[in-house]
Write an enzyme that holds these catalytic residues in place. Structure first.
Site, PDB file in Angstrom:
ATOM      1  N   MET A   1       0.804  -1.223   0.000  1.00  0.00           N
ATOM      2  CA  MET A   1       0.000   0.000   0.000  1.00  0.00           C
ATOM      3  C   MET A   1       0.832   1.265   0.000  1.00  0.00           C
ATOM      4  SD  MET A   1      -3.241  -0.488  -0.157  1.00  0.00           S
ATOM      5  CE  MET A   1      -3.867   1.038   0.522  1.00  0.00           C
TER       6      MET A   1
ATOM      7  N   ASP B   1      -5.953  -8.436   8.852  1.00  0.00           N
ATOM      8  CA  ASP B   1      -4.543  -8.791   8.661  1.00  0.00           C
ATOM      9  C   ASP B   1      -3.843  -8.894  10.016  1.00  0.00           C
ATOM     10  OD1 ASP B   1      -2.305  -9.513   7.241  1.00  0.00           O
ATOM     11  OD2 ASP B   1      -1.712  -7.469   6.745  1.00  0.00           O
TER      12      ASP B   1
END
Length: 714
Positions: free
Chosen positions: A21, A133
Site C-alpha cells: 500500500m 490482517d
C-alpha cells in the site's frame, strides 16, 4: 524513490518499512513536537482509485478507534496529490521479531499480550471494524510488554462501500481464516481465528499451518482442510486447557469458534476443576442444549437490535458487526437463563455470566474507567435477590470469576451471582478487614485481604485455602489501599505513607518506598502499563514508574481531590475530581496542569469511554467533557440527590443517586431514556457494579442484585 525531506508539518527522519500500500516513515511533528509513524501512498498506486479509496478508508477507520492497545491516528491529508496518514509512534519491537529472537513464549507473558490484543479486537469489532490482517508483524510490544495493534490498512468498515474486488485475497495466508481465504463475508471471528494462530505460534514455537512448507498454496491447503497439530505435541509443558481453547478458536467454521476475544481469553485462562469439596469460590458454568440455545439466539438478537447496537432502521443486517453478534451466543460459553427471584411476571432473560468485576478487583484496564463494552440493559424493578448483612458493610464488593466477594467484619463473604446464596463457610481471618479486596488472575486466582492487626492474607480464589500470609514484620502499619498493577505486582499503601510491592504468587517483597512524611494514600491508584499515580491525604499527586518503582514526579493540587486520579492516556492527562466543584487535568509526563473545568457541585465520580470523560456531582449533575481540553460537551441535571460514580459504555451513561434513583442518559447528547429510569427503593453507599447485564447495589445493610427486563427501544 528519493525520500522527501518533509511532508506538510512532518519532518522525515528515516524510512522504516514498505508494503503493497505504501511507505512508512518515522517522522517528527514540528507543531506538536512528537514523533509519528507517517504512511505515504506508494507512487505506483497514486493513480489507482481503488488504492486511494482504501487508503482514505484506513484513516477514517482509525480516527474512530480510541483504545489503549490500538495505534492512534493524529492527522490525515494529502501531500502533492498523495494521501498520507500520521499515526502514533510506538517504541518497541514487533511480536514477529520477538518470536524469531526468543522462540516460544512463557504462558503468563503470552496471555498478558494476547489479552491486550483480544480487548483491542473486541473494541474494534464493537465499532463494526474488522482488521483482516492480524499477524505478529502488526503487533508492537514495548519494554513493559504493552501491546499495540497497528496497520488497519485492509480493515473492513461496515459503513464503507465495498472496495475489494470479489475473489481477491487481502491479508497474510499464514494467519488468515478459511473464510477469508475463500473470499467469503467476514466478521470478527475471522480476526480471532488469526489471533489464535498467533497464540499457537507463541506457545508452540511455529505457526500451526506450515509443516515445513513455505509456499502459499501449501499453507492455504492446510488452512482449509487440515486440523492444527495438537499444541502439546509442539510444547508438552502447555496446560491441556490451552490446547483445547486453541483448537476451538481455530475451528474451520466460524460458528464453532469463540464469539469474542473475551471468551477466547477466558478459555485460555481457565483451570481444570480441582477435586475438592464444593465451594462457592469455584466458578460454575451452565450447559445448554438445543432448544434453549435457539431461544438464546432469538433473545440475544432481539436485545441487540432493540438497543440500537446492531443494525437499525433501514440499515443492512448483513454487516460484519451484525453477523458477529447474531451468532455470538451459540459460539461462546452458553449463558444461563435466570428466573426472577422473588418470582414475578417478567420473563426469563439470558444473561452473560459476570467474569471480571468492578475496577477495584483488576486495576490498570477498562474497569478503572468504569467502562463496559457490553450493552447496558434496562433493569426490572424487583431485585432478583437480596443479601442481608449481619454487620455493616463498609467496603465495596468485587466480582471475580462469576462470584461476589466482600468483607463483613472479619469474614470474606462469597455470594453466587445467580441467587445470592452465601458460601457455607465464609473465610474468617480473626480481625476486621480494613481495605478493599484485590484479586490476581494470571496463571492462578488469588484473593487478597488486609486486616486491622496488620496482616495480609492471600487466599486461593477457587477453594479459599490460605496460600501465604504477611505479618507486621513485613507490613508495619495498616493497609489502606491494595491493588494489582498491570505488570502483576500487588501494590500496598500503608497508613504511615510506605508503598510496598509484593509478588502476588508468594508474597516476596519487590519494592518499597515512602512518600511525604505521614502521607497516606487513601484513594485507589490510577494505573497504566508505564505508571502508577497516587493521591494522598495531603492532596499530593505522585507518579511512580511502573517498571523501576521509582518516583517520577510529585505535585501539590490546589483544590482538595474527591476522586482517584484517572489516566486518560489518549489525551496524555490525569483527571482528578475536586471537592469544590470541578475537574483538573494534569500531564502524565510532568504533572503540570493542562486544564481545569468548573462544575456545579462537589465531584463524586469519573468515567471514561475513550472518547469522552463523564463526571457526576453531589448536586445531581452529569457532565460530558472533552478529555483534551475539558470543554463541556453537554450537561444534565439528573436528580436533586447526590450521584454515585457513573458507569458508561459506547451508548449510555448509567447513573445512580444515593437515594437509589437510576437513570440512563445518551453519551451523545445527555438525553435520558425515561422508560429505563428506575427508583430502586433503597439507598446506596458504594459505587454500583454492572456486570453481565446485572446491576449490584450495596449499602451498609446488604447487597441487592437487579436483573434486566426485556429490552425496548427508547
Amino acid at each position: 524513490m528519493l525520500t522527501p525531506l518533509a511532508i506538510g508539518r512532518f519532518r522525515i527522519e528515516k524510512g522504516i518499512g514498505q508494503g503493497g500500500m505504501g511507505i512508512v516513515y518515522r517522522a517528527y511533528d514540528t507543531v506538536l513536537q512528537r514523533p509519528v509513524a507517517l504512511k505515504l501512498l506508494g507512487t505506483h498506486l497514486s493513480g489507482d482509485e481503488q488504492a486511494l479509496a482504501r487508503f482514505r478508508r484506513e484513516a477514517e477507520t482509525l480516527i474512530r478507534l480510541k483504545h489503549s492497545n490500538i495505534a492512534l491516528v493524529y492527522d490525515f491529508g494529502e501531500h502533492e496529490g498523495r494521501p498520507y496518514i500520521a499515526m502514533e509512534w510506538v517504541d518497541g519491537r514487533t511480536l514477529k521479531d520477538i518470536l524469531q529472537e526468543e522462540g516460544r513464549m512463557p504462558l503468563g507473558r503470552g496471555l498478558h499480550i494476547l489479552e491486550q490484543i483480544a480487548n483491542a479486537l473486541d473494541y474494534a469489532h464493537h465499532h463494526g471494524i474488522i482488521h483482516r490482517d492480524i499477524k505478529p508483524a502488526n503487533i508492537l510490544i514495548d519494554d513493559h510488554d504493552h501491546a499495540t495493534l497497528v496497520d488497519f490498512g485492509v480493515a473492513w468498515w461496515d459503513e464503507a462501500p465495498s472496495l475489494t474486488t470479489t475473489g481477491v485475497i487481502v491479508g497474510t495466508p499464514l494467519y488468515m481464516s478459511p473464510e477469508q481465504l475463500l473470499g467469503q463475508p467476514l466478521d470478527g471471528r475471522s480476526d480471532l481465528y488469526s489471533l489464535a494462530v498467533i497464540a499457537y505460534e507463541m506457545f508452540g514455537g511455529s505457526p500451526p499451518f506450515c509443516g515445513g512448507e513455505t509456499s502459499t498454496p501449501a499453507v492455504i491447503h492446510q488452512q482449509l482442510y487440515l486440523p492444527p497439530p495438537p499444541l502439546l505435541e509442539q510444547n508438552p509443558a502447555m496446560p491441556e486447557h490451552v490446547g483445547r481453547a486453541l483448537e476451538k478458536a481455530m475451528s474451520k467454521l466460524p460458528a464453532d469458534r469463540f464469539a469474542t476475544g473475551a471468551d477466547f481469553i477466558r478459555a485460555l485462562r481457565s483451570h481444570p476443576v480441582k477435586k475438592a469439596p464444593p465451594s462457592f469460590f469455584r466458578r460454575k458454568k451452565t450447559l445448554w442444549a438445543g432448544v434453549a440455545g435457539v431461544l438464546l439466539v432469538v433473545l440475544a438478537l432481539s436485545a441487540f437490535w432493540q438497543w440500537g447496537i446492531g443494525p437499525s432502521g433501514g440499515g443492512s443486517n448483513n454487516t460484519p458487526d451484525a453477523s458477529l453478534r447474531a451468532a455470538s451466543r451459540p459460539t461462546s460459553s452458553p449463558a444461563p437463563t435466570i428466573s426472577p427471584t422473588p418470582a414475578d411476571d417478567s420473563p426469563a432473560i439470558p444473561i452473560e455470566e459476570p467474569d471480571g468485576g468492578n475496577w477495584q478487583s483488576v486495576n490498570g484496564n477498562e474497569r478503572q474507567f468504569r467502562y463496559h463494552e457490553s450493552a447496558i440493559f434496562p433493569l426490572a424493578a424487583a431485585p432478583r435477590w437480596h443479601y442481608q448483612a449481619s454487620q455493616p458493610l463498609k467496603i465495596p464488593l468485587i466480582i471475580v470469576e462469576g462470584q461476589l466477594f466482600f468483607p463483613e467484619g472479619d469474614a470474606i463473604q462469597i455470594l453466587n451471582w445467580r441467587n445470592g446464596e452465601p458460601a457455607e463457610t465464609p473465610s474468617h481471618l480473626g480481625a476486621s478487614i480494613t481495605a478493599p479486596l484485590a484479586a490476581w488472575l494470571d496463571e492462578d486466582f488469588l484473593l487478597f485481604a488486609s486486616t486491622e492487626d496488620d496482616q495480609l492474607y492471600a487466599l486461593d480464589g477457587y477453594n479459599g485455602a490460605l496460600r501465604w500470609r504477611l505479618n507486621s514484620d513485613a507490613i508495619p502499619d495498616e493497609v489502606l489501599v491494595q491493588a494489582v498493577t498491570p505488570d502483576g505486582a500487588l501494590y500496598l499503601s500503608l497508613r504511615n505513607g510506605d508503598q510496598i510491592g509484593v509478588d502476588p504468587a508468594d508474597g516476596e517483597t519487590q519494592f518499597s518506598l515512602s512518600l511525604n512524611d505521614n502521607a497516606a494514600v487513601i484513594q485507589p491508584p490510577g494505573m497504566t502499563a508505564t505508571g502508577v499515580y497516587l493521591l494522598d491525604d495531603q492532596n499530593t499527586l505522585t507518579a511512580m514508574d511502573a517498571d523501576s518503582h521509582t518516583l517520577v514526579w510529585q505535585t501539590g493540587l490546589t483544590d482538595q481531590a474527591s476522586t482517584p486520579a484517572l489516566p486518560l492516556e489518549e489525551a496524555g492527562v490525569l483527571a482528578v475530581g475536586e471537592q469544590d466543584g470541578g475537574v483538573q487535568a494534569l500531564s502524565v509526563l510532568s504533572g503540570e496542569e493542562r486544564w481545569r473545568q468548573s462544575l456545579n457541585g462537589s465531584v463524586t465520580g469519573l468515567a471514561y469511554n475513550y472518547e469522552r470523560l463523564f463526571v457526576t456531582t453531589a448536586e445531581g449533575w452529569l457532565y460530558a467533557l472533552q478529555p483534551e481540553d475539558g470543554v463541556i460537551i453537554w450537561e444534565q441535571h439528573v436528580t436533586s440527590a447526590a450521584l454515585l460514580p457513573p458507569l458508561v459504555n459506547d451508548v449510555w451513561v448509567l447513573t445512580l443517586s444515593d437515594a437509589g434513583v437510576l437513570t440512563l442518559s445518551s453519551v451523545e447528547n445527555g438525553d435520558d431514556w425515561p422508560e429505563a429510569g428506575l427508583d430502586l427503593g433503597l439507598s446506596a453507599t458504594q459505587p454500583p457494579v454492572f456486570v453481565g447485564g446485572w446491576l449490584f447495589v450495596q449499602n451498609e445493610e446488604g447487597v441487592w442484585a437487579f436483573g434486566p427486563q426485556e429490552a425496548s427501544s427508547p
